[in-house]
Design a protein around this motif. Structure first.
Motif, mmCIF file in Angstrom:
data_model
loop_
_atom_site.group_PDB
_atom_site.id
_atom_site.type_symbol
_atom_site.label_atom_id
_atom_site.label_comp_id
_atom_site.label_asym_id
_atom_site.label_seq_id
_atom_site.Cartn_x
_atom_site.Cartn_y
_atom_site.Cartn_z
ATOM 1 N N VAL A 118 -5.690 9.635 -5.636
ATOM 2 C CA VAL A 118 -5.827 10.335 -4.353
ATOM 3 C C VAL A 118 -5.175 9.495 -3.259
ATOM 4 O O VAL A 118 -5.023 8.281 -3.399
ATOM 5 C CB VAL A 118 -7.310 10.589 -3.969
ATOM 6 N N LYS A 119 -4.796 10.176 -2.177
ATOM 7 C CA LYS A 119 -4.270 9.441 -1.027
ATOM 8 C C LYS A 119 -5.463 9.078 -0.152
ATOM 9 O O LYS A 119 -6.073 9.945 0.471
ATOM 10 C CB LYS A 119 -3.261 10.317 -0.293
ATOM 11 N N CYS A 128 5.565 0.233 -0.847
ATOM 12 C CA CYS A 128 5.089 1.438 -1.516
ATOM 13 C C CYS A 128 4.547 1.152 -2.907
ATOM 14 O O CYS A 128 3.959 2.032 -3.542
ATOM 15 C CB CYS A 128 6.206 2.476 -1.608
ATOM 16 N N THR A 129 4.764 -0.072 -3.389
ATOM 17 C CA THR A 129 4.493 -0.371 -4.800
ATOM 18 C C THR A 129 3.037 -0.160 -5.232
ATOM 19 O O THR A 129 2.799 0.470 -6.264
ATOM 20 C CB THR A 129 4.950 -1.807 -5.141
ATOM 21 N N PRO A 130 2.037 -0.667 -4.484
ATOM 22 C CA PRO A 130 0.663 -0.456 -4.962
ATOM 23 C C PRO A 130 0.332 1.026 -5.149
ATOM 24 O O PRO A 130 -0.301 1.401 -6.138
ATOM 25 C CB PRO A 130 -0.196 -1.073 -3.842
ATOM 26 N N GLY A 131 0.790 1.847 -4.223
ATOM 27 C CA GLY A 131 0.539 3.291 -4.335
ATOM 28 C C GLY A 131 1.236 3.867 -5.559
ATOM 29 O O GLY A 131 0.665 4.671 -6.301
ATOM 30 N N MET A 132 2.482 3.443 -5.789
ATOM 31 C CA MET A 132 3.228 3.913 -6.965
ATOM 32 C C MET A 132 2.511 3.488 -8.245
ATOM 33 O O MET A 132 2.406 4.260 -9.196
ATOM 34 C CB MET A 132 4.627 3.277 -6.991
ATOM 35 N N VAL A 133 2.026 2.238 -8.265
ATOM 36 C CA VAL A 133 1.334 1.733 -9.457
ATOM 37 C C VAL A 133 0.108 2.595 -9.736
ATOM 38 O O VAL A 133 -0.099 3.065 -10.862
ATOM 39 C CB VAL A 133 0.919 0.249 -9.272
ATOM 40 N N MET A 134 -0.688 2.839 -8.709
ATOM 41 C CA MET A 134 -1.935 3.579 -8.927
ATOM 42 C C MET A 134 -1.660 5.035 -9.304
ATOM 43 O O MET A 134 -2.329 5.594 -10.172
ATOM 44 C CB MET A 134 -2.846 3.503 -7.693
ATOM 45 N N THR A 144 -2.367 5.251 -2.046
ATOM 46 C CA THR A 144 -2.942 5.884 -3.241
ATOM 47 C C THR A 144 -3.869 4.935 -4.009
ATOM 48 O O THR A 144 -3.502 3.795 -4.288
ATOM 49 C CB THR A 144 -1.809 6.365 -4.181
ATOM 50 N N VAL A 145 -5.071 5.407 -4.317
ATOM 51 C CA VAL A 145 -6.009 4.669 -5.171
ATOM 52 C C VAL A 145 -6.542 5.661 -6.208
ATOM 53 O O VAL A 145 -6.297 6.865 -6.102
ATOM 54 C CB VAL A 145 -7.200 4.073 -4.368
ATOM 55 N N SER A 158 6.217 12.286 -7.084
ATOM 56 C CA SER A 158 6.895 12.883 -5.927
ATOM 57 C C SER A 158 6.103 12.715 -4.632
ATOM 58 O O SER A 158 6.651 12.823 -3.552
ATOM 59 C CB SER A 158 7.158 14.362 -6.184
ATOM 60 N N GLY A 159 4.807 12.438 -4.739
ATOM 61 C CA GLY A 159 4.008 12.232 -3.528
ATOM 62 C C GLY A 159 4.067 10.811 -3.002
ATOM 63 O O GLY A 159 3.370 10.471 -2.054
ATOM 64 N N ASN A 160 4.877 9.971 -3.622
ATOM 65 C CA ASN A 160 4.988 8.570 -3.187
ATOM 66 C C ASN A 160 6.415 8.312 -2.713
ATOM 67 O O ASN A 160 7.356 8.346 -3.503
ATOM 68 C CB ASN A 160 4.658 7.635 -4.355
#
Ligand SMILES: Cc1cc2nc3c(=O)[nH]c(=O)nc-3n(C[C@H](O)[C@H](O)[C@H](O)COP(=O)(O)OP(=O)(O)OC[C@H]3O[C@@H](n4cnc5c(N)ncnc54)[C@H](O)[C@@H]3O)c2cc1C
Lengths: 294, 166
Positions: free
Chosen positions: B58-59, B103-109, B50-51, B131-133
């Motif tokens: 968005v994924k 998973c952390t960077p995606g969760m952060v963003m 995720t960014v 929920s998407g992460n």
């Protein structure tokens, strides 16, 4: 390696000019809107499938065509095919006049996919487990297709012909969805393994118009239990002209079993789908008829 | 047949070579060497990639790179303000949200973009937004605690969109 090309036409003239130049014999053309269905499939193809013999693939991005607005005129709501799912959910006209669409989209994927995925992409993906199709069928929506030479309108209930298959020809773009606002109520119910980011095990939508507590107009559709989303005419017949009590709805909902033909797949068994389809249909009808419960 | 892709990444105008079939994730990682977005499932399911693209999470594995032409991308690399971490990063550390960290960077963003849109969410809304992460170490509770702490103001004022390197 298979060869890929990318075009992002800025207008329909440009789009059809490129299509015109393309050689359909040699090139496979694929439209892409958000890419949330297309790109994972492409990633899979790139990694898994030997692609030497494949035709080149022309990727045609539709995001610059400007078909992403929502307009209400003369009681008809027109939704551009490239509207992002989240933008539809937040649109004030949709929130006020078509709450069932908010109810439907809020149960699709999750926030991040809805930021990218479009409604047109969802429809054209034509998955039997697709969540917006049952709602569009019961709302009696029209899909507008445009090709170089003409524009035509197809009813949602006549649009889908099989898994991933529609009546749209390879040179036709879905430009918008039109919904004629009526006075009845619609509802959508989804059963999935979890709430977010999951495809439906069974879904159902219903539209009900009542007069003097009697069901006048009714449409029911159910998804994920056959090769396409299915309009349930036997259920509708069992409801029309009746007072919608819990018992009437329960009996009518069981008739869905004569219309569906579920398969076993990774999300659920056919047995489970047969058990749950009448329940989801009944919940959708009750909600559309304003009956509380469950 | 590759093309030049123009992006504004973490506040800087950048150019990258992108193939028609490349995803935004591939361009960020392989061409621009920004490795915070992770390639987990490459299928849009897990959210590790995720960014923030033009202000929305968005994924990036489901986005074709060339469709992002001219757009603004923010990754974890662009979040901190000099040596000071973004409140969401501080909260994740304090509340022990990251375990293996994949998973952390995606969760952060996902969290940062969500809070830009909705700075005062309820707990249910936080759960829905994340929920998407997926987090396979099972640390979901800590993530929700950390985000709730950010919302309560424990880590100070949240930077606005324009302040996040966009
Ligand atoms: C993690 C995840 C969860 C998901 N959850 C759900 C869910 O709960 N419910 C659900 O229904 N779907 C779900 N999806 C599927 C997908 O996100 C949606 O179908 C989305 O709306 C597709 O839109 P898109 O713009 O990204 O489509 P794209 O991938 O761009 O296109 C999909 C297909 O439609 C064609 N197409 C696109 N636009 C047009 C057009 N205007 N005219 C003609 N053809 C066109 C493309 O050629 C392609 O074949 C999920 C996907 C992922 C990755």
């Amino acid at each position: 390696m298979r060869k890929y090309k990318f075009e992002a036409p800025q207008s329909f003239e440009e789009l059809f000019e490129i299509m015109h130049r393309a050689n359909f014999e040699k090139d496979e053309i694929k439209f892409v809107a958000g890419g949330t269905d297309f790109v994972p499939r492409l990633n899979f193809e790139l990694n898994m499938i030997p692609s030497e013999q494949k035709q080149p693939l022309q990727i045609m991005y539709l995001g610059c065509l400007g078909i992403d607005s929502i307009i209400e005129k003369d009681g008809i709501i027109s939704i551009g095919a490239c509207c992002k799912l989240n933008d539809i959910m937040k649109n004030p006209v949709i929130c006020e006049k078509l709450p069932v669409l908010v109810e439907t989209i809020s149960q699709m994927a999750g926030l991040t996919i809805r930021n990218t995925g479009t409604i047109g992409g969802n429809i054209m993906n034509a998955s039997p487990a697709n969540d917006s199709i049952p709602t569009f069928i019961v709302l009696d929506a029209n899909f507008i297709l445009k090709s170089e030479k003409k524009e035509r309108t197809v009813k949602a209930s006549e649009f889908f012909t099989g898994p991933g298959k529609t009546v749209a020809k390879p040179d036709e773009v879905l430009t918008r969805i039109e919904i004629n606002l009526k006075k009845g109520h619609a509802s959508f119910k989804k059963l999935g393994r979890r709430q977010a980011e999951t495809l439906s095990v069974v879904n159902a939508a219903a539209y009900v118009e009542q007069e003097n507590s009697v069901c006048k107009t009714v449409r029911v559709a159910v998804g994920s239990v056959g090769p396409t989303v299915i309009r349930c005419e036997r259920v509708e017949v069992a409801l029309r002209g009746k007072k919608l009590t819990e018992d009437v709805i329960k009996t009518a909902s069981l008739k869905v079993l004569n219309e569906i033909n579920p398969i076993d797949d990774l999300r659920a068994s056919a047995w489970y789908r047969n058990k749950t389809a009448p329940v989801m249909v009944s919940r959708a009808i009750k909600a559309a008829a304003g009956i509380r419960g469950e | 047949m590759s093309e030049i892709l123009n992006l504004y990444v973490n506040g800087t105008k950048m150019q990258a070579i992108a193939k028609p079939e490349s995803t935004l994730l591939e361009v960020l990682r392989d061409e621009l060497h920004l490795v915070s977005p992770k390639c987990g499932c490459n299928h849009g399911d897990c959210g590790a990639c995720t960014v923030i693209l033009d202000g929305k999470a968005v994924k990036s594995c489901t986005v074709l790179a060339l469709t992002a032409e001219g757009k603004k991308v923010v990754t974890v690399e662009g979040l901190s303000n000099g040596s000071e971490l973004h409140p969401v990063q501080q909260a994740f550390i304090k509340y022990g949200a990251p375990q293996c960290g994949y998973c952390t960077p995606g969760m952060v963003m996902a969290t940062v973009a969500f809070l830009l849109d909705n700075p005062t969410p309820k707990e249910e809304e936080i759960k829905d937004a994340l929920s998407g992460n997926l987090c396979r170490c099972g640390g979901y509770k800590e993530y929700v605690k950390a985000v709730s702490a950010v919302v309560s103001g424990e880590f100070g004022r949240l930077p606005e969109g324009s302040e996040i390197n966009a």
